[in-house]
Design a protein around this motif. Structure first.
Motif, PDB file in Angstrom:
ATOM      1  N   ALA A 190      14.300 -25.597   7.149  1.00  0.00           N
ATOM      2  CA  ALA A 190      15.412 -26.543   7.050  1.00  0.00           C
ATOM      3  C   ALA A 190      15.665 -26.986   5.613  1.00  0.00           C
ATOM      4  N   LEU A 218      12.629 -33.250  11.819  1.00  0.00           N
ATOM      5  CA  LEU A 218      11.766 -32.921  10.695  1.00  0.00           C
ATOM      6  C   LEU A 218      10.524 -33.811  10.724  1.00  0.00           C
ATOM      7  N   THR A 237       9.488 -25.820   4.971  1.00  0.00           N
ATOM      8  CA  THR A 237      10.200 -25.711   6.235  1.00  0.00           C
ATOM      9  C   THR A 237      11.529 -25.020   5.979  1.00  0.00           C
TER      10      THR A 237
END
Length: 372
Positions: free
Chosen positions: A186, A156, A184
């Motif tokens: 994630a 990240l 993002t």
């Protein structure tokens, strides 16, 4: 309402120019040393909203830099950002905030995994909230712009590590930069399940602010914009960071969005960002707008915006801290598109024209006023 309760403001990039100016400015306005120029939350429509009072704000944050805030304030005074005499007048507040700054990362050679970094950052934020007996803490990213991550990057980006830490610590989050932050895949599930308000992205302080005012004018007057080109000259940390084409591309995406959304098409022209170290914290933004009038008459509008980014951004950052803290107290969660007035690329979308965004902000103020 918690207007008399203490609220934390945790800056990512806590020793940077924007954070330093915000801490010094909050102390100056709270003490009556300077008026709250540039703070929308200090205007009459926001008085009954139950926002946390400026003296109730407690500052801390993460940073990879070591220069203490009192010294950083002296540097900003020498650069003409802070008025002479202010740094010594608010030295106590700067020193107190500096004592609450923790090392950020990852620094070169840091072997910790993303999970270990998020856990560490979240623990720092929780301890800050508990140590100072705060009603809540708002995490605000004002760090230097980072390049957009590559699709195949296994890690990240730093801005997303801090955003994840804010969620884990149970804190509302504001991304005042063009960096990835919560944007993002994630973090999509975590952001959706955390029941926390968040706002961003990329604070609108100068060139794009002017674009969001001028573009609606052309539409409303039925004038056809053929081309819209721009140049930014800036120094300091942002100038150095935006010399990286990848970081500049992340910055320019929001500028282009405003024109496309308001005009209904993307006119010819690009925005160029040039690093001029001698300018320090000051920047010049120039726009050249080519448009057609009646019977195809070709005309040009040129604008020049010269200002200090830190002085433009700091009051907006303080506004956002107060508004998002109040939204959290009122039980709001998810993206806050009503705060699009402050951003180039707002979480949750919404209109791009400044008048429409201001109307949405006033409606949001009324909603906060009526919340229990």
């Amino acid at each position: 309402m918690f207007a008399d309760r203490r609220v934390g403001v945790w800056f990512i990039g806590a020793r940077g120019s924007v954070a330093t100016t915000a801490v010094a400015g909050c102390a100056a306005v709270a003490a009556g040393l300077h008026p709250p120029t540039g703070m929308i939350t200090e205007t009459p429509p926001f008085a009954p909203c139950g926002l946390p009072a400026l003296p109730s704000l407690v500052f801390g944050g993460h940073d990879t830099a070591a220069c203490p805030l009192p010294k950083r304030a002296e540097e900003l005074t020498a650069a003409g950002v802070l008025p002479h005499g202010l740094a010594p007048a608010v030295r106590g507040e700067l020193t107190a905030a500096d004592a609450e700054i923790r090392p950020g990362g990852p620094l070169p050679g840091d072997t910790r995994t993303d999970e270990e970094l998020i856990t560490s950052f979240a623990a720092d934020i929780r301890r800050f909230t508990e140590r100072n007996q705060l009603a809540r803490t708002v995490v605000i990213n004002v760090a230097t712009t980072e390049p957009a991550p590559r699709a195949d990057d296994p890690r990240l980006p730093p801005s997303s590590l801090y955003a994840a830490a804010a969620l884990r610590a149970g804190c509302p989050y504001v991304n005042f930069t063009p960096s990835t932050g919560l944007r993002t895949a994630a973090l999509a599930d975590a952001a959706g399940k955390c029941a926390l308000p968040h706002a961003g992205r990329d604070g609108k302080t100068g060139q794009t602010l002017l674009r969001s005012v001028l573009a609606p004018m052309f539409v409303q007057r039925a004038l056809s914009v053929r081309a819209w080109s721009g140049t930014n000259l800036l120094g300091g940390g942002d100038g150095a960071a935006l010399a990286d084409p990848a970081a500049a591309a992340a910055k320019n995406a929001g500028k282009e969005r405003v024109l496309a959304d308001v005009l209904g098409h993307t006119p010819e022209g690009e925005v160029h960002i040039d690093d001029v170290p001698a300018l320090g914290d000051w920047k010049t933004a120039w726009d050249h707008i080519a448009f057609d009038g009646f019977l195809g008459s070709r005309m040009v509008l040129q604008t020049i915006w010269q200002g200090c980014d830190s002085a433009l951004a700091a009051p907006l950052v303080l506004d956002l801290a107060r508004l998002v803290a109040r939204a959290h107290e009122a039980g709001l969660s998810g993206p806050l598109p009503e705060l699009g007035f402050y951003f180039k690329d707002p979480d949750g979308g919404g209109p791009a024209a400044l008048p429409d965004q201001y109307a949405a902000l006033l409606a949001f103020a009324a909603r906060l006023r009526d919340a229990r």
